[in-house]
Design a protein around this motif. Structure first.
Motif, PDB file in Angstrom:
ATOM      1  N   ARG A 160      -7.171   2.251   6.414  1.00  0.00           N
ATOM      2  CA  ARG A 160      -6.257   1.205   5.136  1.00  0.00           C
ATOM      3  C   ARG A 160      -5.701   0.137   6.496  1.00  0.00           C
ATOM      4  N   ASP A 219       0.587  -1.045  -0.248  1.00  0.00           N
ATOM      5  CA  ASP A 219       0.107   0.055   0.048  1.00  0.00           C
ATOM      6  C   ASP A 219       1.191   1.136   0.059  1.00  0.00           C
ATOM      7  N   THR A 228       0.262   4.298   0.900  1.00  0.00           N
ATOM      8  CA  THR A 228       0.260   4.928   1.853  1.00  0.00           C
ATOM      9  C   THR A 228       1.157   4.486   3.281  1.00  0.00           C
TER      10      THR A 228
END
Length: 764
Positions: free
Chosen positions: A97, A77, A79
Motif C-alpha cells: 500500500r 486506509d 491498514t
C-alpha cells in the motif's frame, strides 16, 4: 607650425558639418531609444527571473500538496488507521500500500512507523529502529531521541537528514506526518524522504539564467536546500534583502560586484524561494542588444558617411573647379586665402571688376546706343533678333513687326545745344502712344536727327498721326521742325531703304517748304519709280566673290553699274540700288573672312544719301568691289597655311577648356567661323570638332597612364563636363572604357619592367 597648416580644406569642412548633422540626431535619438530600451529590457529580465522563481515555488507547492494527498490516502486506509499491521502478512500488505512511485517520482522513499513498533517499513524494505538510525541521521534529533520524537509527533514536521546507503551519501528533506492526519491520537507516522537532488534538478530545469545560487528557506530562516553549496557570501547577500513582501527583487553590491536577489514566498508551505543572479548575467540580453545597437548605429554612420562623401564629391566639384580656376587666374590675389575665403576674394574681385565695367558701360552706353542705331540704319543687322541680342544690354529692343524711319530737321535755335536737344527729345518721345518703340539718333548733319519707330502692323502709325505729332510738338516747343518720313518696312535688314526715303523726302523741303511733314509718296521719286531690281546681275557678282574669281567680280561690278544707270529713273532709286550692292558685297566678305575684311572708309547709307550725282555712286561701288578683290588676292595659300597653324596653336592652348568653341576661336583669330571651318577641313581632312575630340582623348590616355587622378578630375582637365559623355567618346576611339584602358596599360607596364629586369639579369 604655420597658421596655414592648421587650415582644413573647404571640402572637409563641409564633410565635417554634414557628419555633425548626421551624427547629432543619431546620438540623441539613439541615446533616448537605447535608455528606454535598456530600462525595458532590465524590467523584462527582472520579471523573467521572478517568473522562473515563482514557477519553481508553484512546482514545489504542488509536490507538497501531493505529499499531503498521499498522507491523506494513508490515513483513510484501514491498514494504517485502524489496526496496525502486526503479522507478516499484514506487514507485506501494508508495504504494497505504500508504493506510490508510479504516480510520484519526487518522493524517493515513503516509510511508515507504527507507534510502539520496533520496525519502520517501506514498499522497498523494512528497517529495524537501530538500523534506521544508522541510515538516516537527522540534524535536529540525536539518534537516541529519534524514537521518542516520532512517538510524540502530533503535527507534520520537516527535517533535514543525511542518508548513508553503503558508500553513497545524500542529503534528504524528510517530511514526517502523523497518521491519521490531524488525529489527537495518531497510530503511526508517515515518513516521506525527498532527495535534495530532486530540488536541484528542478532548479536547473527552471532557471534559464546562469545564477550564483538558488535556495529555499523556511519560516525560521533555515536553508532547506540550495542549487549550489550555500556559502557565506550567499548568506551575506541574502541577509541584506528585505523580505517583507510576498515577492520582489533587490540589487545588492558585494565588493565591486552587483547582484540581483529575487524572492518569492509560498503561502502553502511558508517557504521562501531565493535566487541570486550576478548583474552581468542578468544584463546579458541587454548587453547583447546594446552591442547590436552600437553595431547598427556604426553601420548607419558608415553608410551615411559614404553617401555624404559621394554626394559631396559630385556636388563640390564645380566649387572646387571655381577655386582652382580662380587660383590659376588670380593666384597672387588669393595668396593666403582658403576655402570660402578664396571664393569671397574671387567674388569681391569680380564685383570690383563688375563695378568698373558698370561705370564704363554707364559712360559708354549713349555712344554704344548711337553706334548700334547707326548700324541698324546701315542695314548691318539681318533680323531683329540679332539687333535685340546686341542691344539688350543698353536698352535697345525691337519687339514689333513693322519699322519706319523719319528724319527731323530742327531750326537753328537747337543747333549745338545739348541741353535743349535732350529736353526736346524727351517731349518727342512722350507724344507717341503707348506700345510704340521710339529711338532717336543724331546724324552727322547739323540739326538732323533720325527717328526709328517699331509699331504693331495691326495698329499702324498713319500719316495723320505724323501730322498731329508735328503739330503738337511745334506747339509745345515753339520750335521749327521739318520732318521727312520714309515708308514702313517689315524687314529690319532693309531699314536703310526707309532711311533713304526719309532723306529724299527731307530734300524736297526746298520745294515743299520748311516746318512741314513731307512723306516719300509726295516726292517725284515715289511717283516715277518703277522699282526695277538687278537680281540676276547681283547674284553673279556674289557668286564670283564666293569663287574668288577676281576678274569676274570687276566685270560684274561694271555690268551692275551700267544696269543701274540705265534703269534708275530717280536719284533715290540709284542710291538705294547702289547701297544694296555695297551691302551685299560687305556681308559676303564678312561671311568669308570675318574681321579680316576691314574697310575703314566703307560707305554707309548716310554717305550715299549726300551724293548728288550717279557718277559719285558708281565710283563708290567700284571702290568697294576693288577693295574686295585686293583682300582676296592677299588671301593666298600661304595665308591659309598660317591660319591653319594659328588654329592648331589655339587648339593646343585652349582646346582643353570646356568653354572652347569654334566661334570663340574665329573671333580670336579675326576670321569668320565658316571660313576657318573650311580651311581646317581642307588642310586636315577632318572637322575642328573631330580634331579637338581626338586631342582630348589623347590627353586623357596620357593622364590615365601617368597619373592616379580620378576619372572626374581627368574629365574636367580635358574640357568635358559630363563623365558619361566622355566614357562614350573614349570608347568610340579606343574600343574600351577608361578604367579598362588604365588597367591594361598598368599590366603592360609591369610586363615591361619584368622583361627589363630579366634582360638585365641575363646580361649580368
Amino acid at each position: 607650425m604655420s597658421q596655414k597648416s592648421w587650415k582644413i580644406p573647404l571640402f572637409y569642412q563641409y564633410l565635417l558639418s554634414y557628419l555633425l548633422v548626421l551624427g547629432i540626431p543619431i546620438l540623441i535619438i539613439g541615446f533616448t531609444v537605447y535608455s528606454h530600451f535598456v530600462s525595458l529590457m532590465k524590467e523584462q529580465s527582472f520579471e523573467a527571473n521572478r517568473s522562473m522563481l515563482a514557477q519553481v515555488r508553484d512546482i514545489v507547492d504542488s509536490k507538497y500538496r501531493e505529499i499531503m494527498s498521499m498522507a491523506g490516502t494513508i490515513s483513510n486506509d484501514p491498514t494504517f488507521s485502524s489496526n496496525l499491521p502486526e503479522t507478516t502478512y499484514d506487514i507485506l500488505l501494508a508495504k504494497n500500500r505504500l508504493n506510490f512511485s508510479a504516480g510520484n517520482k519526487f518522493v524517493e522513499e515513503l516509510m511508515f512507523y507504527p507507534r510502539d513498533g520496533e520496525y519502520i517499513f517501506s514498499y522497498k524494505s523494512s528497517y529495524g529502529f537501530d538500523f534506521f538510525k544508522e541510515i538516516y541521521q537527522f540534524q535536529e534529533w540525536k539518534p537516541a531521541q529519534l524514537k521518542t520524537e516520532m512517538e510524540l509527533l502530533k503535527k507534520p514536521k520537516l527535517l533535514l537528514a543525511t542518508r548513508k546507503d553503503g558508500n553513497s551519501v545524500s542529503n534528504q528533506i524528510v517530511y514526517m506526518i502523523p497518521i491519521p492526519v490531524n488525529s489527537l491520537k495518531p497510530k503511526g507516522t508517515a515518513v516521506f524522504s525527498v532527495n535534495e537532488s530532486s530540488y536541484q534538478d528542478l532548479f536547473k530545469t527552471s532557471m534559464k539564467l546562469k545564477v550564483k545560487n538558488t535556495f529555499v528557506i523556511n519560516r525560521d530562516g533555515q536553508v532547506l536546500t540550495s542549487l549550489y553549496p550555500f556559502e557565506q557570501l550567499d548568506r551575506d547577500i541574502f541577509q541584506r534583502v528585505d523580505l517583507s513582501d510576498d515577492e520582489g527583487t533587490s540589487a545588492v553590491k558585494s565588493g565591486k560586484e552587483w547582484f540581483h536577489v529575487s524572492y518569492a514566498k509560498s503561502q502553502g508551505t511558508g517557504w521562501t524561494y531565493v535566487t541570486i543572479v550576478p548583474d552581468l548575467e542578468l544584463m546579458r540580453p541587454v548587453t547583447d542588444i546594446k552591442n547590436k545597437s552600437i553595431f547598427a548605429a556604426i553601420l548607419v554612420v558608415v553608410i551615411g558617411v559614404l553617401l555624404i562623401y559621394a554626394g559631396m564629391r559630385m556636388n563640390y566639384n564645380p566649387l572646387r573647379l571655381l577655386i582652382r580656376q580662380g587660383d590659376a587666374k588670380w593666384g597672387s590675389l588669393l595668396r593666403g586665402a582658403h576655402g570660402f575665403e578664396s571664393i569671397r576674394k574671387i567674388m569681391e574681385h569680380a564685383e570690383s571688376i563688375q563695378e568698373r565695367l558698370n561705370e564704363q558701360v554707364e559712360f559708354t552706353t549713349p555712344a554704344l546706343r548711337e553706334h548700334l542705331l547707326n548700324r541698324l540704319l546701315k542695314g548691318q543687322f539681318n533680323n531683329k533678333e540679332h539687333f535685340n541680342e546686341d542691344g539688350q544690354g543698353v536698352g535697345l529692343t525691337l519687339n514689333q513687326s513693322t519699322y519706319q524711319v523719319a528724319i527731323l530737321q530742327f531750326g537753328d535755335r537747337l543747333s549745338g545745344v545739348d541741353e535743349d536737344k535732350h529736353n526736346f527729345y524727351k517731349i518727342w518721345h512722350a507724344l507717341f502712344r503707348e506700345g510704340i518703340e521710339v529711338y532717336l539718333v543724331d546724324l552727322i548733319e547739323d540739326g538732323r536727327t533720325a527717328c526709328i519707330i517699331s509699331i504693331d502692323e495691326n495698329e499702324p502709325w498713319s500719316e495723320q498721326d505724323w501730322q498731329q505729332l508735328h503739330e503738337r510738338f511745334t506747339e509745345q516747343t515753339s520750335m521749327s521742325l521739318t520732318l521727312g518720313v520714309g515708308n514702313p518696312s517689315s524687314d529690319v535688314g532693309r531699314l536703310y531703304k526707309s532711311f533713304i526715303e526719309a532723306s529724299t523726302s527731307l530734300q524736297y523741303s526746298i520745294i515743299k517748304g520748311k516746318n512741314k511733314v513731307i512723306f516719300f509718296r509726295e516726292t517725284s521719286a515715289e511717283q516715277n519709280d518703277r522699282f526695277w531690281y538687278p537680281d540676276h546681275e547681283l547674284t553673279h557678282l556674289i557668286r564670283a566673290i564666293h569663287k574668288n574669281e577676281t576678274e569676274e567680280i570687276l566685270k560684274n561690278a561694271d555690268l551692275l553699274i551700267d544696269k543701274i544707270r540705265d534703269n534708275s529713273t530717280t536719284m533715290f532709286m540709284a542710291t538705294y540700288l547702289c547701297f544694296d550692292v555695297v551691302q551685299s558685297v560687305w556681308k559676303t566678305m564678312q561671311e568669308l573672312y570675318g574681321n579680316k575684311f576691314q574697310y575703314e572708309p566703307f560707305p554707309d547709307v548716310m554717305t550715299l544719301t549726300r551724293m548728288e550725282s550717279f557718277d559719285e555712286l558708281a565710283s563708290i561701288v567700284l571702290e568697294v568691289c576693288s577693295f574686295a578683290v585686293t583682300q582676296m588676292n592677299h588671301n593666298d595659300h600661304s595665308t591659309e597655311d598660317e591660319l591653319y597653324q594659328a588654329m592648331l596653336h589655339y587648339i593646343e592652348q585652349n582646346g582643353f577648356d570646356y568653354h572652347f568653341s569654334v566661334q570663340n576661336m574665329a573671333e580670336s583669330l579675326s576670321w569668320s567661323a565658316s571660313h576657318i571651318r573650311r580651311v581646317f577641313k581642307e588642310k586636315s581632312n577632318m572637322t575642328i570638332s573631330e580634331y579637338v575630340n581626338e586631342q582630348r582623348i589623347i590627353r586623357a590616355k596620357h593622364l590615365l597612364i601617368t597619373t592616379k587622378s580620378s576619372l572626374q578630375d581627368i574629365v574636367s582637365l580635358i574640357g568635358y563636363t559630363d563623365v558619361s559623355s566622355f566614357i562614350r567618346k573614349f570608347k568610340q576611339h579606343t574600343h574600351t572604357t577608361p578604367g579598362d584602358y588604365r588597367k591594361l596599360n598598368a599590366i603592360r607596364e609591369c610586363d615591361n619592367m619584368r622583361n627589363e629586369h630579366e634582360l638585365s639579369q641575363m646580361k649580368t
